[in-house]
Design an enzyme around this catalytic site. Structure first.
Site, PDB file in Angstrom:
ATOM      1  N   ARG A  98       3.989  -3.795 -24.232  1.00  0.00           N
ATOM      2  CA  ARG A  98       3.741  -5.177 -24.667  1.00  0.00           C
ATOM      3  C   ARG A  98       4.045  -5.338 -26.158  1.00  0.00           C
ATOM      4  O   ARG A  98       5.050  -5.922 -26.533  1.00  0.00           O
ATOM      5  CB  ARG A  98       2.286  -5.566 -24.346  1.00  0.00           C
ATOM      6  CG  ARG A  98       2.024  -7.084 -24.417  1.00  0.00           C
ATOM      7  CD  ARG A  98       1.708  -7.617 -25.798  1.00  0.00           C
ATOM      8  NE  ARG A  98       0.564  -6.986 -26.428  1.00  0.00           N
ATOM      9  CZ  ARG A  98       0.210  -7.222 -27.698  1.00  0.00           C
ATOM     10  NH1 ARG A  98       0.934  -8.051 -28.463  1.00  0.00           N
ATOM     11  NH2 ARG A  98      -0.835  -6.613 -28.237  1.00  0.00           N
ATOM     12  N   ASP A  99       3.231  -4.761 -26.993  1.00  0.00           N
ATOM     13  CA  ASP A  99       3.396  -4.938 -28.431  1.00  0.00           C
ATOM     14  C   ASP A  99       4.666  -4.261 -28.933  1.00  0.00           C
ATOM     15  O   ASP A  99       5.284  -4.717 -29.900  1.00  0.00           O
ATOM     16  CB  ASP A  99       2.173  -4.359 -29.149  1.00  0.00           C
ATOM     17  CG  ASP A  99       2.062  -4.825 -30.587  1.00  0.00           C
ATOM     18  OD1 ASP A  99       2.698  -5.823 -30.940  1.00  0.00           O
ATOM     19  OD2 ASP A  99       1.321  -4.182 -31.357  1.00  0.00           O
ATOM     20  N   HIS A 127      -0.550  -0.237 -37.978  1.00  0.00           N
ATOM     21  CA  HIS A 127       0.898  -0.173 -38.154  1.00  0.00           C
ATOM     22  C   HIS A 127       1.198   0.809 -39.279  1.00  0.00           C
ATOM     23  O   HIS A 127       0.377   1.019 -40.173  1.00  0.00           O
ATOM     24  CB  HIS A 127       1.456  -1.560 -38.456  1.00  0.00           C
ATOM     25  CG  HIS A 127       1.530  -2.439 -37.250  1.00  0.00           C
ATOM     26  ND1 HIS A 127       2.697  -2.994 -36.783  1.00  0.00           N
ATOM     27  CD2 HIS A 127       0.564  -2.860 -36.387  1.00  0.00           C
ATOM     28  CE1 HIS A 127       2.456  -3.712 -35.693  1.00  0.00           C
ATOM     29  NE2 HIS A 127       1.166  -3.648 -35.437  1.00  0.00           N
ATOM     30  N   CYS A 140       6.714  -5.223 -37.437  1.00  0.00           N
ATOM     31  CA  CYS A 140       5.950  -6.356 -37.960  1.00  0.00           C
ATOM     32  C   CYS A 140       6.888  -7.331 -38.646  1.00  0.00           C
ATOM     33  O   CYS A 140       7.542  -6.971 -39.624  1.00  0.00           O
ATOM     34  CB  CYS A 140       4.885  -5.876 -38.950  1.00  0.00           C
ATOM     35  SG  CYS A 140       3.949  -7.225 -39.663  1.00  0.00           S
ATOM     36  N   ASN A 190       4.166   0.276 -34.733  1.00  0.00           N
ATOM     37  CA  ASN A 190       2.833   0.773 -34.431  1.00  0.00           C
ATOM     38  C   ASN A 190       2.724   2.271 -34.648  1.00  0.00           C
ATOM     39  O   ASN A 190       3.726   2.992 -34.668  1.00  0.00           O
ATOM     40  CB  ASN A 190       2.512   0.481 -32.954  1.00  0.00           C
ATOM     41  CG  ASN A 190       2.379  -0.985 -32.664  1.00  0.00           C
ATOM     42  OD1 ASN A 190       1.390  -1.614 -32.998  1.00  0.00           O
ATOM     43  ND2 ASN A 190       3.392  -1.548 -32.012  1.00  0.00           N
TER      44      ASN A 190
END
Length: 309
Positions: A29-30, A220, A251, A260
């Site tokens: 997802r991220d 992060h 990011c 991440n």
């Protein structure tokens, strides 16, 4: 035999750390939501299968944010319809609002996550709400989800620094976080969204919350501090850590952001400390190297590069 040959570090336990850590894997997802090219659905499904094979038991599968804003995850319904949901593996999804919750419920999910901002600026830019108004959006989502028997996790963004506001007051983060817990979130993930935190900040913020039991951390690695910050969190009593296989993600609010915390880097550290986590590092590194080939670039994870060259 050296660490590179056997794929394992020497184990030297340290005092003041938990015996076991739950890894909340966010790569599907991220990690994938920031890719510039479309990742095929079949690749996403195989990625999730491989992660489960490696022993990860919480796989954040996708997001029901509007496809206009996150086009990489526009296939959320199709993914969940075809996903081989393993017994003992949780597949939470992110939902921003009640429309997203409606889609998640139709897809038969059992766990959802909501998100809020610790700062006014990010709430305005990301949610089009003020710091206080954002709760009017997430409150009905949490209430309805719990009424449907779902577990609800809360994410708080910009807990340590904001690109528009600078350092974020601890009391402001605590107020937002505790409000989400009071609304019914069973877990609260504290996010270093732009990767500027340092261990002292982490220790101080967790102390301000008091009870570490409902807390998770989401770091992060923009400035190379994610593992150091994780260790500080573990020493503060946190036992749930978010990470992304292969260090996927990035990011958009900070230049040179490297994404991440890599799950492999986390697992290597946990193995070295003798902390249980249930993940097969070799299988995980193989999976991340496989996905890096599909993405046509090297994995950002140092451990993946060390083990897979």
């Amino acid at each position: 035999m050296g660490a590179r040959e056997n794929g394992l570090p020497d184990t030297t336990p340290a005092d003041g750390l938990p015996a076991e850590v739950e890894i909340w894997e966010v790569g599907a997802r991220d990690g994938l939501q920031n890719e510039s090219t479309t990742v095929p659905l079949d690749v996403k499904l195989e990625f999730l299968d491989r992660l489960a094979d490696a022993g990860l038991t919480t796989l954040e599968a996708t997001s029901f944010v509007h496809p206009k804003w996150v086009p990489q995850l526009a296939d959320a319904e199709d993914l969940l319809a075809r996903l081989d949901r393993r017994p003992g593996v949780a597949y939470p999804v992110l939902v921003p609002n009640e429309r997203g919750l409606d889609r998640a419920l139709r897809a038969g999910v059992e766990h959802v996550a909501v998100f809020a901002s610790a700062t006014e600026s990010f709430a305005r830019r990301n949610l089009n709400r003020s710091l206080d108004e954002q709760f009017a959006m997430v409150d009905p989502v949490i209430t309805r989800a719990r009424a449907e028997g779902l577990q609800v996790r809360g994410y708080v963004s910009m807990c340590f620094g904001d690109p528009w506001e600078g350092p974020v007051p601890r009391e402001q983060v605590v107020a937002v976080g505790k409000r989400l817990l009071d609304l019914g979130c069973h877990r609260l993930s504290l996010g270093d969204t732009i990767g500027v935190a340092t261990p002292g900040q982490v220790t101080a913020l967790l102390a301000a919350f008091g009870d570490p039991d409902p807390l998770a951390v989401h770091f992060h690695d923009t400035y190379g501090q994610a593992l150091a910050n994780t260790l500080a969190a573990l020493r503060s009593g946190v036992r749930v850590v978010d990470s992304s296989a292969g260090g996927l993600g990035g990011c958009p609010y900070a230049e040179s952001a490297t994404g991440n915390l890599a799950t492999e880097d986390l697992v290597w550290m946990l193995d070295g400390l003798g902390i249980r986590h249930g993940v097969d590092l070799d299988a995980l590194a193989t999976t991340s190297a496989w996905l890096a080939d599909h993405l046509d670039r090297p994995s950002p994870s140092r451990v993946v590069r060390a083990l897979r060259g």
